[in-house]
Design an enzyme around this catalytic site. Sequence first.
Site, PDB file in Angstrom:
ATOM      1  CE  LYS A 156      -2.105  -2.049   3.514  1.00 25.01           C
ATOM      2  NZ  LYS A 156      -1.668  -3.252   3.357  1.00 25.01           N
ATOM      3  NE  ARG A 237       7.914  -1.594  12.237  1.00 24.76           N
ATOM      4  CZ  ARG A 237       6.870  -0.796  11.967  1.00 24.76           C
ATOM      5  NH1 ARG A 237       7.156   0.445  11.386  1.00 24.76           N
ATOM      6  NH2 ARG A 237       5.493  -1.046  12.442  1.00 24.76           N
ATOM      7  CG  ASP A 261       9.777   8.279  10.144  1.00 24.40           C
ATOM      8  OD1 ASP A 261       9.907   9.391  10.706  1.00 24.40           O
ATOM      9  OD2 ASP A 261       8.595   7.669  10.373  1.00 24.40           O
ATOM     10  CD  GLU A 266      11.829   3.339  15.834  1.00 22.04           C
ATOM     11  OE1 GLU A 266      12.437   3.432  14.595  1.00 22.04           O
ATOM     12  OE2 GLU A 266      10.524   3.086  15.947  1.00 22.04           O
ATOM     13  CG  HIS A 298       8.160   5.335  14.193  1.00 22.01           C
ATOM     14  ND1 HIS A 298       8.779   3.970  14.160  1.00 22.01           N
ATOM     15  CD2 HIS A 298       7.239   5.081  13.354  1.00 22.01           C
ATOM     16  CE1 HIS A 298       7.857   2.906  13.636  1.00 22.01           C
ATOM     17  NE2 HIS A 298       7.088   3.758  12.943  1.00 22.01           N
ATOM     18  CB  ALA A 300       6.296   8.374   8.254  1.00 24.17           C
TER      19      ALA A 300
HETATM   20  P1  NAD Z   1       1.888  -3.800   2.718  1.00 21.61           P
HETATM   21  O1  NAD Z   1       1.814  -5.122   3.651  1.00 21.61           O
HETATM   22  O2  NAD Z   1       0.733  -3.169   2.190  1.00 21.61           O
HETATM   23  O3  NAD Z   1       3.031  -3.823   1.824  1.00 21.61           O
HETATM   24  C1  NAD Z   1       4.439  -4.536   2.184  1.00 21.61           C
HETATM   25  C2  NAD Z   1       5.143  -5.121   0.780  1.00 21.61           C
HETATM   26  O4  NAD Z   1       6.240  -5.415   1.223  1.00 21.61           O
HETATM   27  C3  NAD Z   1       4.131  -6.214   0.241  1.00 21.61           C
HETATM   28  O5  NAD Z   1       3.909  -6.014  -1.128  1.00 21.61           O
HETATM   29  C4  NAD Z   1       4.718  -7.406   0.404  1.00 21.61           C
HETATM   30  O6  NAD Z   1       4.683  -8.706  -0.636  1.00 21.61           O
HETATM   31  C5  NAD Z   1       6.381  -7.061   0.267  1.00 21.61           C
HETATM   32  N1  NAD Z   1       7.344  -7.641   0.866  1.00 21.61           N
HETATM   33  C6  NAD Z   1       7.096  -8.797   1.877  1.00 21.61           C
HETATM   34  N2  NAD Z   1       8.542  -9.128   2.093  1.00 21.61           N
HETATM   35  C7  NAD Z   1       9.301  -8.839   1.387  1.00 21.61           C
HETATM   36  C8  NAD Z   1      10.825  -8.919   0.988  1.00 21.61           C
HETATM   37  N3  NAD Z   1      11.215  -9.927   1.552  1.00 21.61           N
HETATM   38  N4  NAD Z   1      11.232  -8.131   0.045  1.00 21.61           N
HETATM   39  C9  NAD Z   1      10.504  -7.362  -0.689  1.00 21.61           C
HETATM   40  N5  NAD Z   1       9.428  -6.823  -0.453  1.00 21.61           N
HETATM   41  C10 NAD Z   1       8.491  -7.742   0.604  1.00 21.61           C
HETATM   42  O7  NAD Z   1       2.373  -2.820   3.883  1.00 21.61           O
HETATM   43  P2  NAD Z   1       2.430  -1.294   3.833  1.00 21.61           P
HETATM   44  O8  NAD Z   1       1.249  -0.944   4.559  1.00 21.61           O
HETATM   45  O9  NAD Z   1       2.826  -0.693   2.475  1.00 21.61           O
HETATM   46  O10 NAD Z   1       3.407  -0.941   5.118  1.00 21.61           O
HETATM   47  C11 NAD Z   1       4.885  -1.246   4.545  1.00 21.61           C
HETATM   48  C12 NAD Z   1       5.809  -1.198   5.991  1.00 21.61           C
HETATM   49  O11 NAD Z   1       5.762   0.295   6.377  1.00 21.61           O
HETATM   50  C13 NAD Z   1       5.098  -1.862   7.049  1.00 21.61           C
HETATM   51  O12 NAD Z   1       5.594  -3.024   7.207  1.00 21.61           O
HETATM   52  C14 NAD Z   1       5.887  -1.061   8.232  1.00 21.61           C
HETATM   53  O13 NAD Z   1       6.762  -1.749   8.979  1.00 21.61           O
HETATM   54  C15 NAD Z   1       6.182   0.274   7.637  1.00 21.61           C
HETATM   55  N6  NAD Z   1       5.328   1.549   8.230  1.00 21.61           N
HETATM   56  C16 NAD Z   1       6.141   2.551   8.561  1.00 21.61           C
HETATM   57  C17 NAD Z   1       5.035   3.617   9.293  1.00 21.61           C
HETATM   58  C18 NAD Z   1       5.892   4.750   9.895  1.00 21.61           C
HETATM   59  O14 NAD Z   1       5.242   5.685  10.459  1.00 21.61           O
HETATM   60  N7  NAD Z   1       7.136   4.961   9.816  1.00 21.61           N
HETATM   61  C19 NAD Z   1       3.691   3.451   9.382  1.00 21.61           C
HETATM   62  C20 NAD Z   1       3.341   2.436   8.831  1.00 21.61           C
HETATM   63  C21 NAD Z   1       3.836   1.354   8.406  1.00 21.61           C
END
Ligand code: NAD
Length: 349
Positions: A156, A237, A261, A266, A298, A300
């Site tokens: 997403k 992360r 971020d 952290e 953190h 974002a």
């Molecule tokens: P999501 O589940 O929609 O997308 C994650 C994508 O990563 C998927 O398409 C999956 O197939 C892919 N993936 C899984 N394992 C993988 C690998 N080994 N190599 C490459 N791609 C791989 O998740 P999202 O909502 O897009 O969020 C992504 C990440 O962002 C979360 O896991 C979270 O750690 C991080 N996040 C950070 C914040 C922040 O405030 N900084 C907020 C929300 C999420």
Amino acid sequence: MEKKKVAFFDAKPYDMEIFDKVNRKYGYDIKYFPPRLNALTAYMAKGHDAVCAFVNDKLDADVLDYFYREGIKIVALRSAGYNNVDLKKAYLKVHVARVPAYSPNAVAEHTVALMLSLNRKVHRAYYRTRDNNFSINGFLGFDMAGRTAGVVGTGKIGRTVIGILKGFGMNILAYDSFPDKKYAKQAGIKYAGLENLFRESDIITLHCPLNKETDHLINDAAIKKMKKGVMIINTGRGRLIDTRALIRGLKTNRIGYAGLDVYEEEDKYFFEDFSGQIMNDDTLARLLTFNNVLVTSHQAFFTGEAITNIAETTMCNLDDYFHGRPLKNEICYQCGEKNCRKDKRGRCF
Ligand code: NAD
């Protein structure tokens, strides 16, 4: 039904404001605890029916065992990521639900804010002009249009980032362990192997979850393959990057910019005010000395829209559980999704 009691860990004033507002329509008895959840603080949840936890709370085996013994059978995470949960233990003991999507826009827009600030040195210009220094020496940037962005993880958030960067006229190289060819065609992007992505990208941005495969995905070997002067952005992360390797890359100018971020250590510092204290983390301290590194704490996810959605989904997850409805956002202990499909060997795909 008797009011169910929810122990809410790592509570901040903004959490209380938004959860109290959303909870008006649910009517749970929420007790806010400022400390983070770990084996030492878990006892605070005694006498509650549910626990609500955030990204730096530790839901390890001891904590989950304790909850189980105390009759707490549901943990509602206020996050999408769940790398802080011992999922196998949780699977056997308590249900853990998360907020799979709350605003990919919030995280994607912050990601691009880091890119633009670093490229055009906005973080440095802010201090210069406040000191009546109107020189632009050292602030030379580059046009984003025509450059290549390597996006790791096309879920997403990754897709939302791609949409914004396409708007700038950038070329996109994507990597995902489950590439979606239909999406790639629609979006006009290319999937590539990680190695090619490292070699060809001007900006690399990380949007995959943290798991065994992605732990220290950006390490010395990966950095060696990258273009000289590459920009690395991490709003995923902290442990996706080996920070010491990043510092080595910055010191040799192989890495031209880093926007972070998240940071692998952290949990000691982020979300808290240490401005009156000495920094004891030498790695973070070194990172903060580079003027081509921008660290945010953190934040974002932190938009009004996102935290309202987080509160809505979290309360809805608790309400589903206590009313015996299917827990649609429960985490599968293998893949993190509720409705995952399994292959013949029982592995999720
Ligand atoms: P999501 O589940 O929609 O997308 C994650 C994508 O990563 C998927 O398409 C999956 O197939 C892919 N993936 C899984 N394992 C993988 C690998 N080994 N190599 C490459 N791609 C791989 O998740 P999202 O909502 O897009 O969020 C992504 C990440 O962002 C979360 O896991 C979270 O750690 C991080 N996040 C950070 C914040 C922040 O405030 N900084 C907020 C929300 C999420």
